[in-house]
Design a protein around this motif. Structure first.
Motif, PDB file in Angstrom:
ATOM      1  N   ASP A   1       7.102   9.312  -1.082  1.00  0.00           N
ATOM      2  CA  ASP A   1       7.770   9.264  -2.345  1.00  0.00           C
ATOM      3  C   ASP A   1       7.965   7.956  -3.149  1.00  0.00           C
ATOM      4  O   ASP A   1       8.000   8.151  -4.560  1.00  0.00           O
ATOM      5  CB  ASP A   1       9.253   9.203  -1.900  1.00  0.00           C
ATOM      6  N   VAL A   2       7.669   6.796  -2.599  1.00  0.00           N
ATOM      7  CA  VAL A   2       7.595   5.478  -3.174  1.00  0.00           C
ATOM      8  C   VAL A   2       6.243   5.470  -4.086  1.00  0.00           C
ATOM      9  O   VAL A   2       6.198   5.173  -5.216  1.00  0.00           O
ATOM     10  CB  VAL A   2       7.953   4.280  -2.434  1.00  0.00           C
ATOM     11  N   LEU A   3       5.341   5.602  -3.317  1.00  0.00           N
ATOM     12  CA  LEU A   3       3.999   5.361  -3.955  1.00  0.00           C
ATOM     13  C   LEU A   3       2.973   6.521  -4.821  1.00  0.00           C
ATOM     14  O   LEU A   3       2.795   6.158  -5.726  1.00  0.00           O
ATOM     15  CB  LEU A   3       2.868   5.697  -2.531  1.00  0.00           C
ATOM     16  N   GLU A   4       3.885   7.719  -4.618  1.00  0.00           N
ATOM     17  CA  GLU A   4       3.413   8.819  -5.608  1.00  0.00           C
ATOM     18  C   GLU A   4       3.912   8.404  -7.267  1.00  0.00           C
ATOM     19  O   GLU A   4       3.158   8.842  -8.017  1.00  0.00           O
ATOM     20  CB  GLU A   4       4.197  10.208  -5.147  1.00  0.00           C
ATOM     21  N   LYS A   5       4.695   7.602  -7.294  1.00  0.00           N
ATOM     22  CA  LYS A   5       5.344   7.482  -8.603  1.00  0.00           C
ATOM     23  C   LYS A   5       4.420   6.405  -9.276  1.00  0.00           C
ATOM     24  O   LYS A   5       4.210   6.465 -10.564  1.00  0.00           O
ATOM     25  CB  LYS A   5       6.817   6.711  -8.542  1.00  0.00           C
ATOM     26  N   VAL A   6       3.578   5.601  -8.597  1.00  0.00           N
ATOM     27  CA  VAL A   6       2.764   4.767  -9.433  1.00  0.00           C
ATOM     28  C   VAL A   6       1.382   5.112  -9.231  1.00  0.00           C
ATOM     29  O   VAL A   6       0.494   4.481  -9.835  1.00  0.00           O
ATOM     30  CB  VAL A   6       2.864   3.120  -8.849  1.00  0.00           C
ATOM     31  N   MET A   7       0.998   6.376  -8.649  1.00  0.00           N
ATOM     32  CA  MET A   7      -0.437   6.801  -8.652  1.00  0.00           C
ATOM     33  C   MET A   7      -0.854   7.364 -10.150  1.00  0.00           C
ATOM     34  O   MET A   7      -0.154   7.758 -11.039  1.00  0.00           O
ATOM     35  CB  MET A   7      -0.464   8.017  -7.734  1.00  0.00           C
ATOM     36  N   PRO A   8      -2.058   7.128 -10.272  1.00  0.00           N
ATOM     37  CA  PRO A   8      -2.617   7.632 -11.671  1.00  0.00           C
ATOM     38  C   PRO A   8      -2.434   9.276 -11.769  1.00  0.00           C
ATOM     39  O   PRO A   8      -2.617   9.873 -11.092  1.00  0.00           O
ATOM     40  CB  PRO A   8      -4.064   7.040 -11.464  1.00  0.00           C
ATOM     41  N   GLN A   9      -2.093   9.469 -13.202  1.00  0.00           N
ATOM     42  CA  GLN A   9      -1.948  10.768 -13.399  1.00  0.00           C
ATOM     43  C   GLN A   9      -3.110  11.759 -13.818  1.00  0.00           C
ATOM     44  O   GLN A   9      -3.931  10.878 -14.368  1.00  0.00           O
ATOM     45  CB  GLN A   9      -0.885  11.170 -14.331  1.00  0.00           C
ATOM     46  N   ASP A  10      -3.244  12.821 -13.771  1.00  0.00           N
ATOM     47  CA  ASP A  10      -4.347  13.834 -14.564  1.00  0.00           C
ATOM     48  C   ASP A  10      -4.312  13.832 -15.804  1.00  0.00           C
ATOM     49  O   ASP A  10      -5.197  14.281 -16.751  1.00  0.00           O
ATOM     50  CB  ASP A  10      -4.509  15.020 -13.737  1.00  0.00           C
ATOM     51  N   ALA A  11      -2.998  13.786 -16.352  1.00  0.00           N
ATOM     52  CA  ALA A  11      -2.645  13.981 -17.719  1.00  0.00           C
ATOM     53  C   ALA A  11      -3.574  13.306 -18.559  1.00  0.00           C
ATOM     54  O   ALA A  11      -3.858  11.796 -18.496  1.00  0.00           O
ATOM     55  CB  ALA A  11      -1.172  13.883 -18.072  1.00  0.00           C
TER      56      ALA A  11
ATOM     57  N   GLY B   1      -5.844  -1.587 -10.592  1.00  0.00           N
ATOM     58  CA  GLY B   1      -4.652  -2.325 -10.531  1.00  0.00           C
ATOM     59  C   GLY B   1      -3.676  -1.259  -9.599  1.00  0.00           C
ATOM     60  O   GLY B   1      -2.550  -1.772  -9.466  1.00  0.00           O
ATOM     61  N   THR B   2      -4.176  -0.076  -9.276  1.00  0.00           N
ATOM     62  CA  THR B   2      -3.204   1.016  -8.574  1.00  0.00           C
ATOM     63  C   THR B   2      -2.798   0.170  -7.206  1.00  0.00           C
ATOM     64  O   THR B   2      -1.690   0.657  -7.035  1.00  0.00           O
ATOM     65  CB  THR B   2      -3.927   2.039  -8.237  1.00  0.00           C
ATOM     66  N   TYR B   3      -3.547  -0.466  -6.564  1.00  0.00           N
ATOM     67  CA  TYR B   3      -3.285  -0.911  -5.308  1.00  0.00           C
ATOM     68  C   TYR B   3      -2.006  -2.088  -5.526  1.00  0.00           C
ATOM     69  O   TYR B   3      -1.147  -2.162  -4.677  1.00  0.00           O
ATOM     70  CB  TYR B   3      -4.290  -1.564  -4.407  1.00  0.00           C
ATOM     71  N   GLY B   4      -2.265  -2.741  -6.522  1.00  0.00           N
ATOM     72  CA  GLY B   4      -1.167  -3.816  -6.566  1.00  0.00           C
ATOM     73  C   GLY B   4       0.081  -3.103  -7.030  1.00  0.00           C
ATOM     74  O   GLY B   4       1.163  -3.552  -6.660  1.00  0.00           O
ATOM     75  N   ARG B   5      -0.007  -1.907  -7.824  1.00  0.00           N
ATOM     76  CA  ARG B   5       1.416  -1.452  -8.399  1.00  0.00           C
ATOM     77  C   ARG B   5       1.915  -0.725  -6.937  1.00  0.00           C
ATOM     78  O   ARG B   5       3.041  -0.322  -6.802  1.00  0.00           O
ATOM     79  CB  ARG B   5       0.962  -0.266  -9.157  1.00  0.00           C
ATOM     80  N   MET B   6       1.092  -0.400  -6.030  1.00  0.00           N
ATOM     81  CA  MET B   6       1.551   0.161  -4.803  1.00  0.00           C
ATOM     82  C   MET B   6       2.391  -0.567  -4.125  1.00  0.00           C
ATOM     83  O   MET B   6       3.360  -0.445  -3.374  1.00  0.00           O
ATOM     84  CB  MET B   6       0.305   0.940  -3.713  1.00  0.00           C
ATOM     85  N   LEU B   7       1.741  -2.057  -4.030  1.00  0.00           N
ATOM     86  CA  LEU B   7       2.180  -3.213  -3.403  1.00  0.00           C
ATOM     87  C   LEU B   7       3.870  -3.580  -3.850  1.00  0.00           C
ATOM     88  O   LEU B   7       4.631  -3.519  -3.091  1.00  0.00           O
ATOM     89  CB  LEU B   7       1.449  -3.872  -3.201  1.00  0.00           C
ATOM     90  N   GLU B   8       3.811  -3.378  -5.084  1.00  0.00           N
ATOM     91  CA  GLU B   8       4.997  -3.992  -5.885  1.00  0.00           C
ATOM     92  C   GLU B   8       5.984  -2.872  -5.787  1.00  0.00           C
ATOM     93  O   GLU B   8       7.008  -3.048  -5.271  1.00  0.00           O
ATOM     94  CB  GLU B   8       4.679  -4.011  -7.390  1.00  0.00           C
ATOM     95  N   ALA B   9       5.748  -1.480  -5.657  1.00  0.00           N
ATOM     96  CA  ALA B   9       6.452  -0.578  -5.577  1.00  0.00           C
ATOM     97  C   ALA B   9       7.117  -0.454  -4.103  1.00  0.00           C
ATOM     98  O   ALA B   9       8.519  -0.428  -4.102  1.00  0.00           O
ATOM     99  CB  ALA B   9       6.005   0.641  -5.805  1.00  0.00           C
ATOM    100  N   VAL B  10       6.428  -0.882  -3.014  1.00  0.00           N
ATOM    101  CA  VAL B  10       6.980  -0.739  -1.766  1.00  0.00           C
ATOM    102  C   VAL B  10       7.861  -2.095  -1.704  1.00  0.00           C
ATOM    103  O   VAL B  10       8.929  -2.018  -1.082  1.00  0.00           O
ATOM    104  CB  VAL B  10       5.894  -0.829  -0.574  1.00  0.00           C
TER     105      VAL B  10
END
Length: 143
Positions: free
Chosen positions: A13-23, A74-83
């Motif tokens: 639930d936390v990680l999904e918000k920062v994942m890249p989108q298909d749009a 930077g996705t991994y960095g965003r994941m870490l920050e979100a957590v």
């Protein structure tokens, strides 16, 4: 035995918000991010080559490509920050969790025995001790 389901629903639930989108992205839609992330986790947990990734995680090329992309965009960095934002863990605890155990970190065999002096080695010197064996035998025989 394949171990999937490593990412809990709470963590996802936390990680999904920062994942890249298909749009707005061209080409085929991405495989499921959660399954792909679990494949990446499986690969690093086992130390297996990418080619040995089990089929339930999808084609290894796709999983590797997503890992490479997330490493650079930077996705991994965003994941870490979100957590970090969602948890009560301070920076020292995060570093302890993410620290690398030095008992499994190894240098390449050629990393040992580097010259410490600033003088360049002769062109025929391989850096090993094989050249010294002939001199060591001769010195013992002469004594």
């Amino acid at each position: 035995m394949l171990r999937d389901g490593v990412i809990s629903d709470e963590l996802w639930d936390v990680l999904e918000k920062v994942m890249p989108q298909d749009a707005g992205r061209r080409g085929r839609p991405w495989n499921d991010h959660r399954t792909t992330l679990e494949g990446i986790i499986w690969r690093f947990r086992t130390g297996s080559p990418w080619r040995d990734l089990p089929e339930p995680f999808g084609p290894y090329q796709s999983v590797w490509e997503r890992h490479r992309l997330w490493s650079t965009d930077g996705t991994y960095g965003r994941m870490l920050e979100a957590v970090r934002e969602q948890s009560e863990v301070d920076d020292d605890e995060v570093e302890a969790i993410l620290s690398i155990d030095s008992t499994v970190v190894r240098a390449h065999q050629h990393a040992a025995g580097a010259r410490r002096d600033s003088v360049a080695a002769p062109a025929d010197d391989t850096g090993g001790r094989i050249e010294l064996h002939e001199f060591a035998g001769g010195a013992r025989g002469a004594a």
